[in-house]
Design an enzyme around this catalytic site. Structure first.
Site, PDB file in Angstrom:
ATOM      1  N   HIS A 121       0.932  -1.164   0.055  1.00 21.97           N
ATOM      2  CA  HIS A 121      -0.074  -0.024   0.061  1.00 21.97           C
ATOM      3  C   HIS A 121       1.000   1.302  -0.029  1.00 21.97           C
ATOM      4  O   HIS A 121       2.080   1.211   0.631  1.00 21.97           O
ATOM      5  CB  HIS A 121      -0.888  -0.137   1.319  1.00 21.97           C
ATOM      6  N   ASP A 198       2.694  -3.780   8.645  1.00 23.94           N
ATOM      7  CA  ASP A 198       1.513  -3.236   8.215  1.00 23.94           C
ATOM      8  C   ASP A 198       0.384  -4.318   8.617  1.00 23.94           C
ATOM      9  O   ASP A 198       0.117  -5.039   7.618  1.00 23.94           O
ATOM     10  CB  ASP A 198       1.535  -2.628   6.840  1.00 23.94           C
ATOM     11  N   GLN A 201      -4.547  -5.219   6.788  1.00 21.94           N
ATOM     12  CA  GLN A 201      -5.316  -6.288   6.303  1.00 21.94           C
ATOM     13  C   GLN A 201      -5.211  -7.419   6.987  1.00 21.94           C
ATOM     14  O   GLN A 201      -5.931  -8.557   6.649  1.00 21.94           O
ATOM     15  CB  GLN A 201      -5.075  -6.572   4.964  1.00 21.94           C
ATOM     16  N   LYS A 224     -11.130  -0.983   9.961  1.00 22.87           N
ATOM     17  CA  LYS A 224     -11.128  -2.202   9.152  1.00 22.87           C
ATOM     18  C   LYS A 224     -11.562  -3.461  10.054  1.00 22.87           C
ATOM     19  O   LYS A 224     -11.547  -4.496   9.234  1.00 22.87           O
ATOM     20  CB  LYS A 224      -9.651  -2.393   8.462  1.00 22.87           C
ATOM     21  N   CYS A 366      -4.553   1.704  -4.048  1.00 22.46           N
ATOM     22  CA  CYS A 366      -3.549   2.245  -3.338  1.00 22.46           C
ATOM     23  C   CYS A 366      -2.128   1.716  -3.457  1.00 22.46           C
ATOM     24  O   CYS A 366      -1.119   1.922  -2.654  1.00 22.46           O
ATOM     25  CB  CYS A 366      -4.003   2.568  -2.011  1.00 22.46           C
TER      26      CYS A 366
HETATM   27  N1  PMP Z   1      -2.158  -0.612   4.380  1.00 30.35           N
HETATM   28  C1  PMP Z   1      -2.946  -1.354   4.026  1.00 30.35           C
HETATM   29  C2  PMP Z   1      -2.535  -2.846   3.581  1.00 30.35           C
HETATM   30  C3  PMP Z   1      -4.218  -1.186   3.922  1.00 30.35           C
HETATM   31  O1  PMP Z   1      -4.999  -1.852   3.279  1.00 30.35           O
HETATM   32  C4  PMP Z   1      -4.620   0.078   3.984  1.00 30.35           C
HETATM   33  C5  PMP Z   1      -6.078   0.537   3.882  1.00 30.35           C
HETATM   34  N2  PMP Z   1      -6.435   0.392   2.693  1.00 30.35           N
HETATM   35  C6  PMP Z   1      -3.608   1.203   4.838  1.00 30.35           C
HETATM   36  C7  PMP Z   1      -2.332   0.444   5.001  1.00 30.35           C
HETATM   37  C8  PMP Z   1      -3.958   2.386   5.272  1.00 30.35           C
HETATM   38  O2  PMP Z   1      -4.868   2.378   6.187  1.00 30.35           O
HETATM   39  P1  PMP Z   1      -5.638   3.890   6.917  1.00 30.35           P
HETATM   40  O3  PMP Z   1      -6.194   4.392   5.495  1.00 30.35           O
HETATM   41  O4  PMP Z   1      -6.619   3.198   7.833  1.00 30.35           O
HETATM   42  O5  PMP Z   1      -4.589   4.797   7.386  1.00 30.35           O
END
Ligand code: PMP
Length: 413
Positions: A121, A198, A201, A224, A366
């Site tokens: 991401h 991270d 997910q 999430k 993203c």
């Molecule tokens: N890392 C991953 C793997 C994600 O899927 C996401 C959210 N799509 C994020 C980071 C960012 O999370 P947030 O927008 O809640 O900060």
């Protein structure tokens, strides 16, 4: 796990979209909220109201108690050893930015290397690239295998003397593959490399044990996992939380300062929590964690994988459905649709599904470096969670069968 009973906990599932019952399959982006989480947030505003860690009156003490109990709930949720290892953030993005800035400024030296991979991401690539500019820190990428997975062999091949940090998603948000974090930590620590995970997910779907993983840092977002938006957790091993200075400064993180700039910070985690925190969010996040714990992560994961396998079974004879991650053991299904020899533009497929009341994500999710590896500019992503049913999958499959060039306006190829 009684999905019909679970569905009753989510008032939003009674909504209609385009006059059709809502089929929400965008849980990788964010999850819906059960009534107990909504109630916990409302309860703070209705009955508690005060700030945390500031007041000398009873209502404020009640907020402190709820806030610190939420920290213990979060500690248990990821099996951290100490509650001081849990700092609240606004979410995974903020946690990764803070960690990248702190480590780059306080631990790394010029020309050190941060290792990540191209399926990450943006929130786990950009913070490292940007934080590293001043010190000329290099970001290098672990080679993904033919399915887009991170393997221990590839990590081993990518490590060299310059590598000081490995930062990876526990589970990829596009492909849903789980990285072998425990093995990576073992390998990295033998070489003195710090591991940042991270968990955006993974935390909502599988049991997290940061002590077993042995990672140095772990971040996730509440939204999430059925919790509120704008709140999350940055976990760091106690030695790091004790050693590192925060990125932000202000109220409640300092013990003392003077006008010459001398500053004595509070201990972790308060030194990382300058300013008024998202108190209702923290309390709501704890309610979401309690809710998921009652259902059980094993049940949650088994349910999602069952739905994914059911989906794969339904589309296996449909040549028009191209699946990119059949082997990922998660609830994430990433696909494109062909019609009359052309690949339909993913956003158009999502728009068509929306007309049927079905919400999926489309585009690059993203992870903007991944399309080069998948050889497609975008994909659709259906991501399942606890309230999804086989009927939801049936509706999705029916929609995909009917998606054509004619009803999905723009065509890519
Ligand atoms: N890392 C991953 C793997 C994600 O899927 C996401 C959210 N799509 C994020 C980071 C960012 O999370 P947030 O927008 O809640 O900060």
């Amino acid at each position: 796990m009684d999905v019909n009973k679970i569905r009753e906990d989510f008032p939003i599932l009674s909504r209609k979209m385009n006059d059709k019952p809502l089929v929400y399959l965008d849980n990788g982006a964010t999850t819906l909220k059960p009534q107990c989480v909504i109630d916990a947030v409302c309860n703070y505003y209705t009955y508690l109201g005060a700030n945390a860690h500031r007041g000398d009156y009873q209502m404020s003490a009640q907020v402190d108690e709820a806030f610190e109990n939420a920290r213990i709930t979060a500690q248990k949720f990821i099996n951290a050893k100490y509650k001081e290892e849990i700092a609240f953030t606004s979410g995974s993005t903020m946690g990764l930015n803070e960690i990248a800035i702190m480590l780059t400024q306080q631990v790394l030296k010029s020309n050190d290397v941060v290792l990540t991979c191209e399926s990450e991401h943006a929130s786990n690539i950009l913070p490292w690239q940007q934080a590293g500019i001043a010190k000329n820190i290099q970001v290098e990428y672990i080679e993904l295998d033919h399915e887009g997975k991170v393997t221990i062999e590839a990590v081993q091949n990518a490590i060299h003397d310059g590598v000081k940090i490995i930062t990876l998603a526990h589970v990829s948000n596009v492909l849903g593959f789980e990285a072998p974090i425990e093995e990576i930590c073992k390998l990295a620590h033998e070489k003195g490399i710090i591991v940042v995970v991270d968990g955006a997910q993974s935390t909502p779907h599988i049991d997290i044990d940061v002590q077993k993983l042995d990672c140095d840092f772990f971040v996730f977002s509440a939204h999430k996992l059925c919790g509120p938006t704008g709140v999350g957790v940055m976990y760091g091993k106690k030695k790091w939380m004790d050693m590192l200075e925060p990125v932000f400064f202000g109220g409640e993180s300092n013990a003392r300062f003077n006008k010459c700039g001398d500053l004595i910070l509070k201990e972790s985690p308060l030194k990382f929590e300058s300013g008024t925190q998202p108190i209702e969010g923290v309390i709501g996040m704890a309610a979401a964690m309690d809710y998921l714990q009652k259902i059980g992560k094993d049940n949650i994961h088994a349910h999602e994988v069952m739905l994914k396998e059911y989906f794969l079974e339904q589309v296996k004879d449909l040549d028009k459905v191209i699946i990119y991650n059949a082997n990922a053991k998660s609830g994430i299904c990433t696909f494109n649709i062909m019609d009359k020899g052309k690949m339909l533009f993913a956003q158009d497929v999502a728009g068509y599904l929306d007309s049927l009341g079905i919400a999926v994500r489309s585009g690059q999710h993203c992870a903007k470096l991944l399309p080069d590896i998948l050889h497609t500019p975008g994909t659709c992503r259906a991501s399942f969670y606890i309230y999804n049913t086989k009927e939801d999958v049936d509706k999705l499959v029916e929609g995909l069968k009917n998606a054509t060039i004619e009803n999905c306006v723009n065509i890519f190829f």
